[in-house]
Structures are given as C-alpha cells and as structure tokens.
Design an enzyme around this catalytic site. Structure first.
Site, PDB file in Angstrom:
ATOM      1  N   GLN A  59       2.860   9.987   1.175  1.00 51.06           N
ATOM      2  CA  GLN A  59       4.171   9.322   1.181  1.00 51.06           C
ATOM      3  C   GLN A  59       4.987   9.653  -0.066  1.00 51.06           C
ATOM      4  O   GLN A  59       6.181   9.340  -0.133  1.00 51.06           O
ATOM      5  CB  GLN A  59       3.997   7.805   1.269  1.00 51.06           C
ATOM      6  CG  GLN A  59       3.437   7.342   2.595  1.00 51.06           C
ATOM      7  CD  GLN A  59       3.361   5.840   2.631  1.00 51.06           C
ATOM      8  OE1 GLN A  59       2.377   5.256   2.219  1.00 51.06           O
ATOM      9  NE2 GLN A  59       4.420   5.197   3.107  1.00 51.06           N
TER      10      GLN A  59
ATOM     11  N   HIS B  70      -2.382   7.360   7.220  1.00 52.96           N
ATOM     12  CA  HIS B  70      -1.428   8.244   6.531  1.00 52.96           C
ATOM     13  C   HIS B  70      -2.129   9.537   6.099  1.00 52.96           C
ATOM     14  O   HIS B  70      -1.593  10.638   6.283  1.00 52.96           O
ATOM     15  CB  HIS B  70      -0.849   7.568   5.286  1.00 52.96           C
ATOM     16  CG  HIS B  70       0.390   6.764   5.535  1.00 52.96           C
ATOM     17  ND1 HIS B  70       1.544   7.307   6.063  1.00 52.96           N
ATOM     18  CD2 HIS B  70       0.673   5.464   5.308  1.00 52.96           C
ATOM     19  CE1 HIS B  70       2.472   6.351   6.152  1.00 52.96           C
ATOM     20  NE2 HIS B  70       1.967   5.230   5.714  1.00 52.96           N
TER      21      HIS B  70
ATOM     22  N   GLY C  10       0.846  -1.195   0.000  1.00 52.11           N
ATOM     23  CA  GLY C  10       0.000   0.000   0.000  1.00 52.11           C
ATOM     24  C   GLY C  10       0.874   1.234   0.000  1.00 52.11           C
ATOM     25  O   GLY C  10       2.023   1.194   0.470  1.00 52.11           O
TER      26      GLY C  10
ATOM     27  N   CYS D 277       6.372   0.195   7.080  1.00 53.69           N
ATOM     28  CA  CYS D 277       5.930   1.340   6.291  1.00 53.69           C
ATOM     29  C   CYS D 277       7.056   1.746   5.337  1.00 53.69           C
ATOM     30  O   CYS D 277       8.212   1.806   5.754  1.00 53.69           O
ATOM     31  CB  CYS D 277       5.585   2.499   7.231  1.00 53.69           C
ATOM     32  SG  CYS D 277       4.974   3.953   6.374  1.00 53.69           S
ATOM     33  N   LEU D 278       6.701   2.000   4.078  1.00 55.57           N
ATOM     34  CA  LEU D 278       7.727   2.381   3.098  1.00 55.57           C
ATOM     35  C   LEU D 278       8.375   3.716   3.441  1.00 55.57           C
ATOM     36  O   LEU D 278       9.443   4.033   2.936  1.00 55.57           O
ATOM     37  CB  LEU D 278       7.137   2.425   1.689  1.00 55.57           C
ATOM     38  CG  LEU D 278       6.629   1.079   1.148  1.00 55.57           C
ATOM     39  CD1 LEU D 278       6.120   1.232  -0.278  1.00 55.57           C
ATOM     40  CD2 LEU D 278       7.710   0.014   1.214  1.00 55.57           C
TER      41      LEU D 278
ATOM     42  N   HIS E  64      -4.106   1.341   7.773  1.00 58.23           N
ATOM     43  CA  HIS E  64      -2.764   1.936   7.810  1.00 58.23           C
ATOM     44  C   HIS E  64      -2.690   3.118   6.826  1.00 58.23           C
ATOM     45  O   HIS E  64      -2.188   4.193   7.172  1.00 58.23           O
ATOM     46  CB  HIS E  64      -1.737   0.843   7.454  1.00 58.23           C
ATOM     47  CG  HIS E  64      -0.316   1.300   7.356  1.00 58.23           C
ATOM     48  ND1 HIS E  64       0.659   0.895   8.243  1.00 58.23           N
ATOM     49  CD2 HIS E  64       0.311   2.119   6.474  1.00 58.23           C
ATOM     50  CE1 HIS E  64       1.825   1.456   7.910  1.00 58.23           C
ATOM     51  NE2 HIS E  64       1.640   2.204   6.831  1.00 58.23           N
ATOM     52  N   GLU E  65      -3.221   2.921   5.617  1.00 55.98           N
ATOM     53  CA  GLU E  65      -3.130   3.976   4.592  1.00 55.98           C
ATOM     54  C   GLU E  65      -4.063   5.142   4.903  1.00 55.98           C
ATOM     55  O   GLU E  65      -3.716   6.299   4.673  1.00 55.98           O
ATOM     56  CB  GLU E  65      -3.434   3.405   3.198  1.00 55.98           C
ATOM     57  CG  GLU E  65      -2.530   2.256   2.744  1.00 55.98           C
ATOM     58  CD  GLU E  65      -1.046   2.546   2.868  1.00 55.98           C
ATOM     59  OE1 GLU E  65      -0.640   3.716   2.769  1.00 55.98           O
ATOM     60  OE2 GLU E  65      -0.279   1.590   3.086  1.00 55.98           O
TER      61      GLU E  65
END
Ligand code: CO
Length: 197
Positions: A52, A141, A47, A95-96, A137-138
């Site tokens: 991000q 963000h 995701g 997380c990226l 999670h997204e």
C-alpha cells in the site's frame, strides 16, 4: 534511506503485486516501518501493508486500537504466514487504498499467524476479533488481494460506481504524467526486490 513513502490508491498495480519475503531486518527496514505507522495514523487506519506504500515486501503494520499513543498495541508482522483458522464471522471493512469504500466481508473468526518482529525474532499470534480481521485483510494485501475481491456479487455491483471513480482518477493522473506506466512500476518493484527480498 531517502525513500518518502506515500499511500497508493486502487487501481494502482502494486496493490496486485504478490509481495516477496524480506531477507534481513536492518535500519532501512525500521525506517520504512516507522513511516508506515505514521501514515497509518495520519489516515486513521488500524493496519497498513507494504504494497500500500508501493513496496514489494512481505510485511505489514497494525494497531487494533488505532491509537498512536498506545505503543503496546503496535505490531509489525514481517514475512507473516497464516496458519490455522477457525469459524466464520462477517464484519465491515474499509481500506486506506480505497478511502471511503466499505463492505461486509466474511473472515475466519480465529486465526494463528507466524511472523517475525522488528528484532528479527519469530512470534506466533493467536488472534480473534478485530485483530484477527486486520491480520487477514493485511495478509491478503501481501498476496495482491483487496477486500473488494471478497464481496458477494450483489455488494460488489453496488460499489461499482465508486470504484469506477477511482479508476478514472488513476487514469487521469497517469495521463498528466503524475503516475508512471505499468512497465516502469514493475521495473521499480523488481529493483526493490533485488535490494532486500
Ligand atoms: Co487495506
């Protein structure tokens, strides 16, 4: 669109920005989403949220299989709104934007989410398992929240040194002029919001 998107890392201030809903789905938005999917696969994620990649828009992409060849598992959530949630389940997250850092996060087991797709059509997702976790999670963000904010204090303390490494790296990239200051980041986000939010 000439924008070349890149994944930003903690503690970049755009990760704390509360994203604004987008007003239209057009060719530029399709291009942003295509770049987001490409970056997500390149970094082996499942995701990726718009902030991000340093964009202030309320959208994220996901593919719970993580397989670039599985196009049927690709989903774009535009202006998502989390509705009902049920149950609680703990699971590992990364997380990226904080590569290498992992933690156990408690999430809702099942969720309902409303969003628009790339054709501008509204859809409702009733999700559980990994997909429900990704979507929570997204969506976090987009509200300027990171999974590390949701860790119990003991676990957060254990990650303190790793996070400090990211903070030192961010500051040194700023010191050498590689990254802009808070004011110019905020100004750029405002301009991008005026364009399509
Ligand atoms: Co993340």
């Amino acid at each position: 669109m000439t924008l070349k998107l890149q994944i930003i890392h903690y503690p970049h201030p755009t990760l704390r920005h509360v994203s604004k809903p987008v007003k239209r789905v057009d060719a530029d938005l399709h291009e942003m989403v295509a770049q987001m999917f490409a970056l997500m696969y390149e970094h082996e994620g499942v995701g990726l949220a718009a902030n991000q990649v340093d964009l202030p828009y309320r959208l994220f992409v996901a593919n719970p299989t993580g397989d670039p060849n599985n196009k049927e598992a690709e989903f774009t959530f535009i202006n998502p709104v989390l509705k009902a949630g049920k149950g609680q389940v703990e699971g590992e997250e990364g997380c990226l934007s904080i590569p290498g850092v992992k933690g156990q996060v408690v999430r809702k087991e099942k969720i309902t989410i409303e969003a628009y797709n790339l054709r501008g059509e509204q859809f409702v997702g009733e999700l559980d398992g990994l997909f429900a976790r990704i979507v929570q999670h997204e969506t976090d963000h987009l509200d300027g929240k990171l999974f590390i904010d949701r860790l119990p204090p003991v676990q957060a303390a254990e990650l303190r040194d790793e996070l400090e490494e990211f903070e030192i790296d961010f500051q040194s990239r700023r010191d050498c002029g590689e990254l802009p200051g808070d004011d110019s980041i905020a100004e750029r986000l405002r301009e991008l919001e005026q364009q399509r939010a």
